[in-house]
Motif scaffolding. Structure first.
Motif, PDB file in Angstrom:
ATOM      1  N   LYS A  54       0.783  -0.982   0.228  1.00 48.29           N
ATOM      2  CA  LYS A  54      -0.423  -0.058   0.323  1.00 48.29           C
ATOM      3  C   LYS A  54       0.856   1.553   0.092  1.00 48.29           C
ATOM      4  N   LYS A  55       2.064   1.003  -1.172  1.00 53.91           N
ATOM      5  CA  LYS A  55       3.139   2.483  -0.259  1.00 53.91           C
ATOM      6  C   LYS A  55       2.571   3.229  -2.426  1.00 53.91           C
ATOM      7  N   VAL A  56       1.398   2.211  -2.441  1.00 55.19           N
ATOM      8  CA  VAL A  56       1.393   2.878  -3.861  1.00 55.19           C
ATOM      9  C   VAL A  56      -0.191   2.662  -4.436  1.00 55.19           C
ATOM     10  N   PRO A  57      -0.765   3.908  -5.401  1.00 57.74           N
ATOM     11  CA  PRO A  57      -2.150   3.165  -5.556  1.00 57.74           C
ATOM     12  C   PRO A  57      -2.493   2.005  -6.854  1.00 57.74           C
ATOM     13  N   ASP A  58      -3.497   1.492  -6.751  1.00 59.55           N
ATOM     14  CA  ASP A  58      -3.462   0.581  -7.782  1.00 59.55           C
ATOM     15  C   ASP A  58      -3.574   1.128  -8.982  1.00 59.55           C
ATOM     16  N   PRO A  59      -2.308   0.847  -9.908  1.00 51.61           N
ATOM     17  CA  PRO A  59      -1.901   1.806 -11.137  1.00 51.61           C
ATOM     18  C   PRO A  59      -3.251   1.914 -12.594  1.00 51.61           C
ATOM     19  N   PHE A  60      -3.294   0.254 -11.867  1.00 44.46           N
ATOM     20  CA  PHE A  60      -4.475   0.154 -12.654  1.00 44.46           C
ATOM     21  C   PHE A  60      -5.816   0.906 -12.872  1.00 44.46           C
ATOM     22  N   TYR A  61      -6.433   1.858 -11.737  1.00 42.58           N
ATOM     23  CA  TYR A  61      -8.107   2.505 -11.283  1.00 42.58           C
ATOM     24  C   TYR A  61      -7.848   3.823 -11.947  1.00 42.58           C
ATOM     25  N   GLY A  62      -8.955   4.269 -12.675  1.00 45.08           N
ATOM     26  CA  GLY A  62      -9.172   5.296 -12.769  1.00 45.08           C
ATOM     27  C   GLY A  62      -7.601   6.388 -13.107  1.00 45.08           C
ATOM     28  N   MET A  63      -7.256   7.255 -12.804  1.00 48.15           N
ATOM     29  CA  MET A  63      -6.080   7.965 -13.014  1.00 48.15           C
ATOM     30  C   MET A  63      -5.152   8.082 -11.875  1.00 48.15           C
ATOM     31  N   ASN A  64      -4.978   6.516 -10.602  1.00 44.59           N
ATOM     32  CA  ASN A  64      -4.398   6.364 -10.138  1.00 44.59           C
ATOM     33  C   ASN A  64      -2.653   6.229 -10.518  1.00 44.59           C
ATOM     34  N   ASN A  65      -2.215   6.086 -12.275  1.00 41.28           N
ATOM     35  CA  ASN A  65      -1.186   5.888 -12.219  1.00 41.28           C
ATOM     36  C   ASN A  65      -0.304   7.289 -12.283  1.00 41.28           C
ATOM     37  N   GLU A  66      -0.918   7.977 -12.537  1.00 39.42           N
ATOM     38  CA  GLU A  66      -0.642   9.634 -12.539  1.00 39.42           C
ATOM     39  C   GLU A  66       0.030   9.454 -11.046  1.00 39.42           C
ATOM     40  N   LYS A  67      -0.148   8.965 -10.495  1.00 40.58           N
ATOM     41  CA  LYS A  67       0.397   9.338  -9.226  1.00 40.58           C
ATOM     42  C   LYS A  67       0.982   8.428  -7.884  1.00 40.58           C
ATOM     43  N   ILE A  68       1.708   7.781  -9.418  1.00 45.64           N
ATOM     44  CA  ILE A  68       2.889   7.602  -9.232  1.00 45.64           C
ATOM     45  C   ILE A  68       4.378   7.907  -9.571  1.00 45.64           C
ATOM     46  N   ALA A  69       5.243   7.661  -9.479  1.00 39.57           N
ATOM     47  CA  ALA A  69       6.804   8.645  -9.446  1.00 39.57           C
ATOM     48  C   ALA A  69       7.086   7.340 -10.973  1.00 39.57           C
TER      49      ALA A  69
END
Length: 868
Positions: free
Chosen positions: A71-86
């Motif tokens: 749980k250090k990053v959000p699920d990159p497959f959902y919504g725009m979460n991938n944009e929240k990952i470095a």
């Protein structure tokens, strides 16, 4: 005497247990970012070094998977979460450089040898065990196995610590929106899609990690490696009946890591026969041993899906010395022969299996999961879906990986031939001028940087998968060849030496596979098309990529689109930002004839009608010109490793949509269909034998459910052929159904059993489905029962006075949560029930939960029925 035999068998079993043990190190790993660790590998791999504060790691897996699981990053497959990952391009490589540590118990006794095996690390690694370095040279390259003899490095008390530092690719590429980003990701031997493509957003860690299995193997003083089995099936065979002999050729590498020569008997067992060869292996020697050819009598053959059974023999290779089994390897063998014969009429490659020509109906495959979360169960489910689509081939696209043995196991099981690309793609490797690429074409043409590494990896990966019956063809790369100093050794040395039976196509749309007289790239198109075009427009004679849309139903969309973004896209309008981010491509004007979408749920339902019609027409159009225009077609693409909205017959969560069932219908081995150009009722027979006494029947139904009988005719159709029967033009003109009509086609046998059926819904004269928009609702009778666990039978019945109960989706759900059970395998779906008829559908699943069936259709209200 019997008792003595039992004792000897028991002793051999004990010897075997000691001779070979193989297990995975797949739990109990810990990890830490390199910036958080000041010690080196020699120190970290000592048992006294404290790792109590380290994070639980997922191995096999990627760094991103580990971060997600913690749980250090959000699920990159959902919504725009991938944009929240470095993204690594901005953070630098240290951000995703990690130490991985695993404590395990193991020690060698007597002559035992212990081997540490990595099936895949991305991208560079150094390995330490108990305070000593294991690898002499840096482990480099994603597509390469590594094996180390760690016998002398094991702790005397059996308590060991393994430490591995994993570095990302040296060049990670700028994810600037291009295919493969700026292209530089291809400078390394890694997955090109991770810098982004038109079906996926960038994978932030570029798949860094110990991404494939880590295994400990124990042998005695001999190690058997890389068995190679070739089967030759001369002549033209049928799937049933007695068979002439097949020839089996077996070779294997035998290694003696010790200091003394070892003599013994190398043998293999197949179909109850044992073939032996006495050998002697010198100290520190590895030799390839060839057995004499073996004539397998009356073999049970392996066939592609739809043509026969997929029989697999067990083959066991053993090295025996002084009545002890020092090592053994077991594998599954499918007896078949694959040939490629140029079809001068179509100007394309023709695939032959066991002497029979096979019309290729295939799907393009990227990878099972973009974050490399592979499981045997997922592989099995995905390949089974391809079987259920009546396909017979999967092409593995070159921007990803050589697929894993577990994938090939599933293809062997279900009869899917595999067309395997190597790691090159025209987008990154310089086929075209591209302003988004950093380097020019001449520079990109030389990617990857380390050509000797590529050749080493190619040899290794060929050895890994070459024994699989399903592996049919090799391909140099996607839409481009490898550089010449890679291609020529591959063609002229490596494949002849390590395989010798499979053809290599230089690249995926090369003229040697499909002669391009049309112009363009030799594949495509990729967007939505008028279904008539699949019948009317001649394309490439063996099309390696032809695609279309693939949005899932509303339940599928809910899994990755936030509620506030559930907005129906409209023709000629820019879609919602989340839809756009997940690579939605427009359905254009193809939705509006059903009525403009009111909301996302309405859009998703109407999209399924378009999906079904698209893919049924695609495969029908190609099949209609089987052996005339075409020898095969491969759809771009049939699955998605991310939550994208294009080119998929089922979504990332393994939930099928109507694409799957439209394609299933159009790909039937024996299939009745209507040519939309001239309304000619046509039958396709993909089988090897003539089908006699077939009754071909055509009827029409109006929107009130009234039946209009047209014709039925007894006839036959020859093997592997297409036959036109009768036109419906005059019949449809006389009907003059201005708001649309249903056309029902069937093939019946002498027992009046339905062998094939097909229902078309035709628009009115204005091209709109006004009749469908006005059709009266129907409440079919629904029964669901489960006579054995995991197999549900669903029957839908429609009263004779009703209109057609049109386009019904059946979903198996958990009776408590109401959630769909995934995966689930339906014998058919999106079905329509004619007035006075019933249809029975079987559903298979895995699990112990209480189940229910949910049914809804175009004119059928959603209804839930408990499974009895």
């Amino acid at each position: 005497m019997k008792k003595i035999g039992i004792i000897i068998f028991g002793l051999l079993s004990v010897f075997l247990a000691k001779a070979q043990q193989r297990y995975e190190l797949n739990s109990g790993w810990l990890c830490a970012n390199v910036k958080e660790v000041s010690a080196n590998g020699l120190q970290i791999s000592e048992k006294g070094f404290s790792i109590s504060s380290w994070m639980n790691a997922t191995v096999p897996g990627t760094v991103l998977t580990t971060l997600l699981n913690n749980k250090k990053v959000p699920d990159p497959f959902y919504g725009m979460n991938n944009e929240k990952i470095a993204d690594i391009y901005k953070t630098g490589n240290d951000h995703y450089t990690y130490w991985f540590v695993k404590d395990f118990d193991e020690k060698a006794i007597g002559n035992e040898q212990v081997w540490l095996q990595f099936r895949g690390i991305n991208y560079k690694a150094d390995i330490f065990l108990n305070g000593k370095k294991v690898n002499q040279n840096v482990v480099e390259g994603m597509h390469l196995r590594s094996q180390f003899n760690i016998t002398k490095l094991l702790a005397t008390n059996g308590k060991n610590r393994l430490a591995v530092i994993v570095h990302p690719p040296d060049v990670v590429g700028n994810p600037n929106g291009g295919q493969g980003g700026d292209g530089t990701i291809a400078r390394g031997l890694t997955t090109q899609y991770t810098a982004g493509w038109d079906w996926i957003q960038p994978t932030r860690d570029r798949n860094t990690g110990i991404w494939d299995k880590v295994t400990i193997e124990k042998t005695q003083s001999i190690n058997i490696l890389n068995p190679h089995v070739i089967t030759l099936v001369p002549g033209k065979r049928l799937a049933e009946g007695p068979q002439k002999n097949a020839v089996v050729k077996v070779s294997v590498e035998v290694e003696n890591p010790g200091l003394k020569p070892i003599s013994g008997v190398l043998q293999y067992e197949l179909a109850g026969q044992v073939i032996k060869k006495p050998i002697s292996i010198k100290p520190s020697e590895k030799s390839e041993i060839n057995f004499p050819d073996f004539a397998l009598q009356n073999p049970k053959l392996w066939w592609p899906n739809g043509y026969g059974a997929q029989y697999l023999y067990d083959l066991k290779i053993q090295f025996i010395s002084n009545a002890k089994i020092l090592d053994q390897e077991s594998l599954k063998v499918g007896v078949r022969q694959i040939d490629n014969i140029w079809n001068e009429h179509t100007k394309s490659m023709g695939a032959y299996v066991n002497g029979q020509k096979i019309f290729i109906k295939g799907g393009n495959w990227i990878i099972s999961d973009a974050m490399l979360r592979f499981t045997d169960a997922r592989y099995d489910a995905e390949v089974r879906y391809h079987k259920d689509m009546n396909l017979n081939l999967i092409r593995i696209w070159g921007g990803a990986i050589l697929e894993r043995p577990e994938f090939y196991n599933a293809c062997d099981k279900y009869g899917l031939l595999v067309f395997q690309d190597f790691w090159f793609s025209g987008d990154c490797n310089g086929r075209w001028v591209d302003p988004l690429k950093k380097d020019d074409q001449w520079t990109r043409r030389k990617y990857p940087d380390n050509h000797p590494l590529v050749l080493t990896a190619i040899e290794d990966q060929i050895k890994m998968i070459r024994n699989h019956a399903s592996l049919a063809f090799w391909c140099g790369g996607n839409e481009i060849t490898p550089p010449e100093d890679i291609l020529q050794p591959l063609k002229n040395d490596i494949l002849p030496r390590l395989d010798g039976t499979r053809i290599l196509f230089d690249f995926s749309n090369s003229d040697e596979m499909s002669y391009n007289t049309i112009g363009g790239n030799g594949d495509g198109p990729y967007g939505i098309q008028n279904p008539v075009s699949f019948w009317a427009t001649k394309t490439y004679p063996y099309n390696s990529e032809v695609g279309s849309v693939g949005v899932g139903d509303y339940e599928s969309l809910e899994r990755f689109i936030p509620k506030e973004n559930m907005l129906a896209p409209q023709f000629k309008e820019k879609p919602d930002s989340v839809w756009d981010y997940h690579k939605y491509i427009g359905y254009d004007e193809h939705i509006n004839p059903y009525g403009k979408a009111k909301d996302a749920k309405d859009f998703a339902m109407k999209a399924q009608l378009v999906n079904y019609d698209q893919y049924r027409a695609l495969m029908e159009g190609f099949s209609n010109k089987m052996w005339d225009w075409y020898t095969g077609s491969i759809i771009w693409k049939t699955q998605n490793p991310w939550t994208a909205m294009r080119g998929q017959m089922y979504d990332y969560y393994l939930d099928p949509n109507a694409c799957l069932y439209g394609l299933r219908k159009g790909s039937e081995p024996l299939h009745v269909m209507m040519n939309p150009i001239d309304s000619m009722v046509t039958v396709v027979n993909n089988g090897f034998t003539t089908r006699d006494n077939l009754l071909v029947q055509a009827k029409a139904y109006d929107m009130e459910g009234k039946e209009y009988f047209y014709s039925q005719v007894f006839n036959s159709i020859g093997p592997s052929s297409v036959r036109r029967y009768f036109p419906l033009n005059d019949f449809l003109t006389k009907l003059d159904k201005k708001e649309g009509v249903f056309i029902s086609l069937k093939i019946l046998n002498e027992a009046k059993n339905t062998l094939s059926e097909n229902l078309y819904w035709l628009p009115g004269k204005d091209g709109k489905y006004t009749g469908l928009q006005k059709i009266k609702p129907v409440t079919p009778t629904i029964l669901a029962s489960e006579k054995k666990k995991g197999a549900v039978i669903v029957t839908l019945s429609n009263d004779k006075d009703n209109p057609v109960a049109f386009f019904n989706r059946i979903a198996l759900i958990d009776a408590v949560s109401g959630q769909r059970i995934l995966p689930a395998f339906y014998s058919d779906n999106y079905i329509s029930i004619l007035p006075g008829e019933s249809k029975t559908i079987s559903v298979e699943y895995t699990g112990n939960q209480k189940t229910a069936i949910e049914v809804y259709g175009w004119n059928v209200e959603r209804k839930r029925v408990e499974v009895r």
